[in-house]
Design a protein around this motif. Structure first.
Motif, mmCIF file in Angstrom:
data_model
loop_
_atom_site.group_PDB
_atom_site.id
_atom_site.type_symbol
_atom_site.label_atom_id
_atom_site.label_comp_id
_atom_site.label_asym_id
_atom_site.label_seq_id
_atom_site.Cartn_x
_atom_site.Cartn_y
_atom_site.Cartn_z
ATOM 1 N N ASP A 179 0.807 -1.221 0.000
ATOM 2 C CA ASP A 179 0.000 0.000 0.000
ATOM 3 C C ASP A 179 0.839 1.269 0.000
ATOM 4 O OD1 ASP A 179 -2.203 -1.642 0.116
ATOM 5 O OD2 ASP A 179 -2.483 -1.420 2.280
ATOM 6 N N LEU A 180 2.159 1.149 -0.087
ATOM 7 C CA LEU A 180 3.028 2.308 0.058
ATOM 8 C C LEU A 180 3.743 2.668 -1.231
ATOM 9 C CD1 LEU A 180 4.786 1.632 3.486
ATOM 10 C CD2 LEU A 180 3.060 3.380 3.003
ATOM 11 N N ASP A 181 3.790 3.966 -1.519
ATOM 12 C CA ASP A 181 4.691 4.525 -2.522
ATOM 13 C C ASP A 181 5.828 5.204 -1.774
ATOM 14 O OD1 ASP A 181 3.339 3.738 -4.849
ATOM 15 O OD2 ASP A 181 1.986 5.445 -4.733
ATOM 16 N N GLN A 182 7.048 4.733 -2.012
ATOM 17 C CA GLN A 182 8.185 5.167 -1.206
ATOM 18 C C GLN A 182 9.311 5.741 -2.065
ATOM 19 O OE1 GLN A 182 9.630 2.497 1.897
ATOM 20 N NE2 GLN A 182 8.063 0.989 1.372
ATOM 21 N N ILE A 183 10.037 6.675 -1.483
ATOM 22 C CA ILE A 183 11.317 7.128 -2.024
ATOM 23 C C ILE A 183 12.362 6.865 -0.947
ATOM 24 C CG2 ILE A 183 12.681 9.092 -2.829
ATOM 25 C CD1 ILE A 183 10.020 10.331 -3.814
ATOM 26 N N VAL A 184 13.395 6.121 -1.294
ATOM 27 C CA VAL A 184 14.471 5.806 -0.363
ATOM 28 C C VAL A 184 15.740 6.501 -0.840
ATOM 29 C CG1 VAL A 184 15.888 3.989 0.664
ATOM 30 C CG2 VAL A 184 13.435 3.594 0.276
ATOM 31 N N LEU A 185 16.360 7.250 0.057
ATOM 32 C CA LEU A 185 17.600 7.971 -0.230
ATOM 33 C C LEU A 185 18.728 7.335 0.573
ATOM 34 C CD1 LEU A 185 16.157 11.592 -0.037
ATOM 35 C CD2 LEU A 185 16.606 10.247 -2.113
ATOM 36 N N HIS A 186 19.546 6.539 -0.107
ATOM 37 C CA HIS A 186 20.698 5.875 0.519
ATOM 38 C C HIS A 186 21.892 6.791 0.318
ATOM 39 C CE1 HIS A 186 23.260 2.191 1.386
ATOM 40 N NE2 HIS A 186 24.134 3.012 0.845
ATOM 41 N N LEU A 187 22.230 7.540 1.376
ATOM 42 C CA LEU A 187 23.276 8.548 1.282
ATOM 43 C C LEU A 187 24.455 8.137 2.146
ATOM 44 C CD1 LEU A 187 21.127 11.817 1.529
ATOM 45 C CD2 LEU A 187 21.688 10.449 -0.490
ATOM 46 N N GLY A 188 25.490 7.637 1.505
ATOM 47 C CA GLY A 188 26.731 7.291 2.174
ATOM 48 C C GLY A 188 27.883 7.714 1.297
ATOM 49 N N ASN A 189 29.036 7.078 1.444
ATOM 50 C CA ASN A 189 30.134 7.381 0.527
ATOM 51 C C ASN A 189 29.730 7.057 -0.905
ATOM 52 O OD1 ASN A 189 32.906 8.262 0.086
ATOM 53 N ND2 ASN A 189 33.300 6.140 -0.480
ATOM 54 N N GLY A 190 29.019 5.956 -1.071
ATOM 55 C CA GLY A 190 28.252 5.702 -2.282
ATOM 56 C C GLY A 190 26.832 6.157 -2.016
ATOM 57 N N ALA A 191 26.148 6.673 -3.009
ATOM 58 C CA ALA A 191 24.809 7.226 -2.777
ATOM 59 C C ALA A 191 23.883 6.864 -3.935
ATOM 60 C CB ALA A 191 24.878 8.745 -2.617
ATOM 61 N N SER A 192 22.639 6.585 -3.594
ATOM 62 C CA SER A 192 21.652 6.257 -4.624
ATOM 63 C C SER A 192 20.258 6.544 -4.102
ATOM 64 C CB SER A 192 21.769 4.786 -5.047
ATOM 65 O OG SER A 192 21.551 3.932 -3.935
ATOM 66 N N ALA A 193 19.338 6.672 -5.034
ATOM 67 C CA ALA A 193 17.937 6.911 -4.715
ATOM 68 C C ALA A 193 17.086 5.875 -5.429
ATOM 69 C CB ALA A 193 17.518 8.317 -5.154
ATOM 70 N N SER A 194 15.937 5.560 -4.846
ATOM 71 C CA SER A 194 15.015 4.642 -5.511
ATOM 72 C C SER A 194 13.587 5.111 -5.293
ATOM 73 C CB SER A 194 15.178 3.214 -4.986
ATOM 74 O OG SER A 194 14.777 3.121 -3.628
#
Length: 383
Positions: free
Chosen positions: A187-202
């Motif tokens: 039931d969820l629409d999500q944005i995940v921000l993985h912010l580290g030395n490597g970084a990505s969004a989904s």
């Protein structure tokens, strides 16, 4: 199937082998507790000659903690790139290991040390099943519109597509978000921000990814510690023709000398923020580029999803830098994101940092890739 004789539970050894380091944890997948964790550094030097030597040091540490081969159910390995075929956790045999080797062409800095770690682990623990978990696997079924490059079909038919990375983290965090909110993940629409030395969004809808920032390789997308993220491909051609660089030199620039390091001389956001407070203009410019890129992707993914229920920050910077989180979200009230400044500055662990009246919930959720790998590996071998 062997059980841990001291705790009565199943234990997984999780390895993350890099070119110069070996990180390891012994994890109880049921409780989530890491019984042992450590890092062997300076692989390839006089201190630690190779991954075999690193495994010897790790094995001695495990024995000091009463963890023997007989107490391990499985060994799980983080592998960055699985290509078009390795799209789920996989028991490693000679053919799988050969394919991981071959995929070094897509992840030249990541897959070779992962393969070396697997070889060493197979030698040191021949009777323990070895499972590879792939950072690209979660994004294997990206919609074609998101995965496809606008290149001649003769090129894309050979497997040139957007694979993504950090998928182990994005998948784990998305499930933790659903648990934290007590809402079915479907039931969820999500944005995940993985912010580290490597970084990505989904962007994740109903538990499945519909967009991600990394592409064929982990070079695309957000600004990272040493990687620039998005670049005009014409700029790369220009550097090859006029920048006194060959392909190896260009690869070195893209992987090791760009991003925050290239702009400001540091890969550590804490050092960058300290430099900004000292009125360092290079640091301020680098920070502005970093935050601008995150905001750009956040806005794009709100459009892709048609609005989001929740935005989540994770990984080292995402979890521990209130200043970066505030910079990424400032002024987005018209998009339904209202940050609570006090919540953003306080707390630890999984927590809400948005205002009560924010249409979009904003969370901080710690990632745990080792636990995710342990659970995937144990589920596969039947522990």
């Amino acid at each position: 199937m062997v059980q841990d004789s001291t705790s009565g539970g199943t234990l997984a050894l999780v390895l993350n082998a890099g070119s110069s380091s070996l990180k390891y944890q012994v994890v109880d997948p049921a409780s989530g507790v890491a019984r042992v964790r450590g890092t062997v550094e300076r692989i390839g030097t006089g201190d630690v000659s190779d991954h075999d030597a690193a495994l010897e040091l790790m094995r001695a540490d495990l024995q000091n903690h009463d963890v023997s081969a007989a107490s391990l159910t499985v060994i799980g390995h983080r592998v960055v790139h699985g290509g078009p075929d390795l799209v789920a956790p996989t028991v490693v045999d000679d053919d799988v290991l050969s394919e991981i080797d071959d995929l070094a062409r897509l992840a030249p800095l990541h897959n070779p040390p992962a393969a070396a770690g697997i070889r060493s682990a197979r030698g040191h623990y021949p009777d323990v099943p070895q499972v590879a978990a792939f950072d690209t696997a979660f994004f294997a079924d990206l919609p074609a519109a998101a995965a496809t490059y606008a290149l001649p079909s003769g090129l894309t038919s050979s497997g040139l597509r957007r694979y993504g990375a950090h998928g182990i983290s994005h998948q784990y965090v998305a499930a933790e978000v659903a648990a934290f909110l007590d809402v079915p993940i479907d039931d969820l629409d999500q944005i995940v921000l993985h912010l580290g030395n490597g970084a990505s969004a989904s962007a994740i809808s109903g538990g499945r990814p519909v967009e991600t920032s990394m592409g064929l390789t982990p070079l695309e997308g957000l600004v990272m510690g040493t990687r620039a993220g998005d670049l005009d491909p014409g700029l790369l051609l220009h550097l090859l023709r006029h920048g006194d660089l060959d392909s190896d030199g260009l690869e070195d620039v893209l992987h090791h000398r760009s991003g925050l390091l290239g702009m400001a001389g540091t890969t550590d956001l804490r050092d960058l923020l300290d430099a900004i407070d000292r009125r360092d203009e290079r640091a301020k410019a680098a920070y502005d580029v970093y935050v601008h890129r995150v905001r750009k992707y956040l806005g794009a993914y709100l459009a892709v999803l048609g609005g989001a229920d929740v935005v989540t920050f994770t990984a080292g910077v995402g979890e521990h830098s209130p200043r970066v989180r505030a910079g990424c979200l400032r002024g987005l009230e018209r998009l339904g994101i209202v940050l609570d400044e006090a919540r953003n500055e306080a707390g630890a662990g999984a927590r809400r940092i948005s205002a009560d009246d924010s249409p979009v919930t904003v969370l901080v959720v710690p990632t745990n890739e080792e636990l995710a790998i342990a659970r995937q590996a144990v589920a596969l071998v039947g522990g």
